[in-house]
Design an enzyme around this catalytic site. Structure first.
Site, mmCIF file in Angstrom:
data_model
loop_
_atom_site.group_PDB
_atom_site.id
_atom_site.type_symbol
_atom_site.label_atom_id
_atom_site.label_comp_id
_atom_site.label_asym_id
_atom_site.label_seq_id
_atom_site.Cartn_x
_atom_site.Cartn_y
_atom_site.Cartn_z
ATOM 1 N N GLY A 266 -3.896 -3.579 2.949
ATOM 2 C CA GLY A 266 -5.075 -2.913 2.414
ATOM 3 C C GLY A 266 -6.109 -3.922 1.937
ATOM 4 O O GLY A 266 -7.319 -3.681 1.996
ATOM 5 N N GLY A 267 -5.620 -5.076 1.473
ATOM 6 C CA GLY A 267 -6.523 -6.136 1.019
ATOM 7 C C GLY A 267 -6.854 -7.134 2.117
ATOM 8 O O GLY A 267 -7.511 -8.153 1.859
ATOM 9 N N GLU B 249 0.553 -12.844 4.526
ATOM 10 C CA GLU B 249 1.585 -12.167 3.728
ATOM 11 C C GLU B 249 2.869 -12.010 4.537
ATOM 12 O O GLU B 249 3.970 -12.158 4.010
ATOM 13 C CB GLU B 249 1.087 -10.796 3.265
ATOM 14 C CG GLU B 249 0.033 -10.885 2.165
ATOM 15 C CD GLU B 249 -0.527 -9.547 1.762
ATOM 16 O OE1 GLU B 249 -0.970 -9.422 0.614
ATOM 17 O OE2 GLU B 249 -0.552 -8.612 2.602
ATOM 18 N N ASP C 170 0.830 -1.214 0.000
ATOM 19 C CA ASP C 170 0.000 0.000 0.000
ATOM 20 C C ASP C 170 0.858 1.255 0.000
ATOM 21 O O ASP C 170 0.477 2.269 -0.575
ATOM 22 C CB ASP C 170 -0.939 -0.022 1.204
ATOM 23 C CG ASP C 170 -1.843 -1.231 1.154
ATOM 24 O OD1 ASP C 170 -2.589 -1.348 0.164
ATOM 25 O OD2 ASP C 170 -1.773 -2.073 2.060
HETATM 26 C C1 5RP Z 1 -3.147 -7.101 0.697
HETATM 27 C C2 5RP Z 1 -1.949 -6.249 0.439
HETATM 28 C C3 5RP Z 1 -1.773 -5.750 -0.944
HETATM 29 O O1 5RP Z 1 -0.542 -6.214 -1.431
HETATM 30 C C4 5RP Z 1 -1.805 -4.254 -0.916
HETATM 31 O O2 5RP Z 1 -3.044 -3.858 -0.352
HETATM 32 C C5 5RP Z 1 -1.647 -3.656 -2.313
HETATM 33 O O3 5RP Z 1 -2.744 -4.022 -3.096
HETATM 34 P P1 5RP Z 1 -2.947 -3.425 -4.562
HETATM 35 O O4 5RP Z 1 -1.797 -3.890 -5.373
HETATM 36 O O5 5RP Z 1 -4.274 -3.976 -4.985
HETATM 37 O O6 5RP Z 1 -2.985 -1.916 -4.417
HETATM 38 O O7 5RP Z 1 -1.151 -5.959 1.294
HETATM 39 O O8 5RP Z 1 -3.255 -7.410 2.037
#
Ligand code: 5RP
Length: 237
Positions: free
Chosen positions: A106-107, A113, A94
């Site tokens: 963010g996801g 992860e 993010d």
């Molecule tokens: C999910 C994450 C993602 O890698 C992060 O939110 C970035 O997502 P995107 O490439 O869709 O912007 O940490 O938990």
């Protein structure tokens, strides 16, 4: 040339695979709209016969389903073939700061992860240019994955650290987001610059916090895609 956001993400994701992935690797695969392009590239190379003997560990249902669809051999970190260590993990972020420290989650997939990233010998982050910042967690929150019983006590602890904490609400479901591990997410923002390395340790000392979204311990390769079609690569440091 002016690329749209998805084309920029695709360029960064594919390039990381082309530069870092070789046959025989045990690979952690991240989550999100940028990491998915790296997953897709691996699938394409496997189907073309260019990559062989790939052992992939996904970090979410999103990535697991993509691997199923694109014929990428799936394992867990605990599989006999993986044995708890990976050669490489590729993931999105993010925010990335000038030390290559990241905010992720963010996801909502930060727990797996981080487990997968920190079990890896090398690490790559793929982002578009909008993700680079001078200071983390000011303009985008750092998430905490929290056991439900500790929701309010963790919010109060974060407030005592000078942060604002918000429970992440679900979209198209009433109530909070429930993670793939049955926990809640608190999104934490600060008003002044913080020390990410220190906070990564401190947040995990609050009872009820399972993991936090600061990633500072494993220096990544960072692939940054730009709208003009150029790609910046930062080496691990
Ligand atoms: C999910 C994450 C993602 O890698 C992060 O939110 C970035 O997502 P995107 O490439 O869709 O912007 O940490 O938990």
């Amino acid at each position: 040339m002016k690329l749209d956001k998805n084309e920029i993400k695709a360029m960064a994701g594919a390039k990381a695979v082309d530069v870092l992935v070789v046959s025989g690797m045990k690979i952690g695969l991240g989550t999100g709209s940028t990491a998915i392009h790296a997953v897709r590239r691996i699938g394409v190379l496997i189907q073309a016969g260019t990559l062989t003997n790939i052992f992939a560990v996904p970090t979410s249902f999103q990535t697991l389903m993509a691997c199923e669809e694109w014929g990428i051999p799936l394992y867990s970190l605990n599989s006999k073939e993986i044995g708890g260590t990976l050669d490489l993990t590729i993931d999105g972020a993010d925010q990335v700061d000038t030390d290559n420290y990241c905010v992720k989650g963010g996801g909502g997939a930060l727990l797996l992860e981080k487990i997968v990233a920190y079990a890896s010998v090398s690490y790559a982050i793929v982002v578009d240019e909008t993700k680079t910042v001078d200071n983390l967690a000011l303009s985008f929150p750092v998430p905490l994955e929290v056991v439900p019983a500790a929701r309010l006590s963790v919010i109060r602890a974060a407030e005592r650290m000078g942060a604002e904490a918000r429970l992440r609400e679900a979209v198209r479901k009433a109530g909070p987001v429930i993670t793939e591990h049955g926990n809640l997410l608190l999104d934490i923002t600060f008003k002044a610059p913080v020390e990410p390395e220190q906070l990564e340790r401190e947040f995990n000392q609050i009872p009820g916090v399972v993991e936090n979204g600061f990633f500072t311990r494993l220096p990544p390769h960072v692939f940054i895609g730009h709208a003009d079609g150029t790609l910046e690569v930062r080496k691990p440091r």
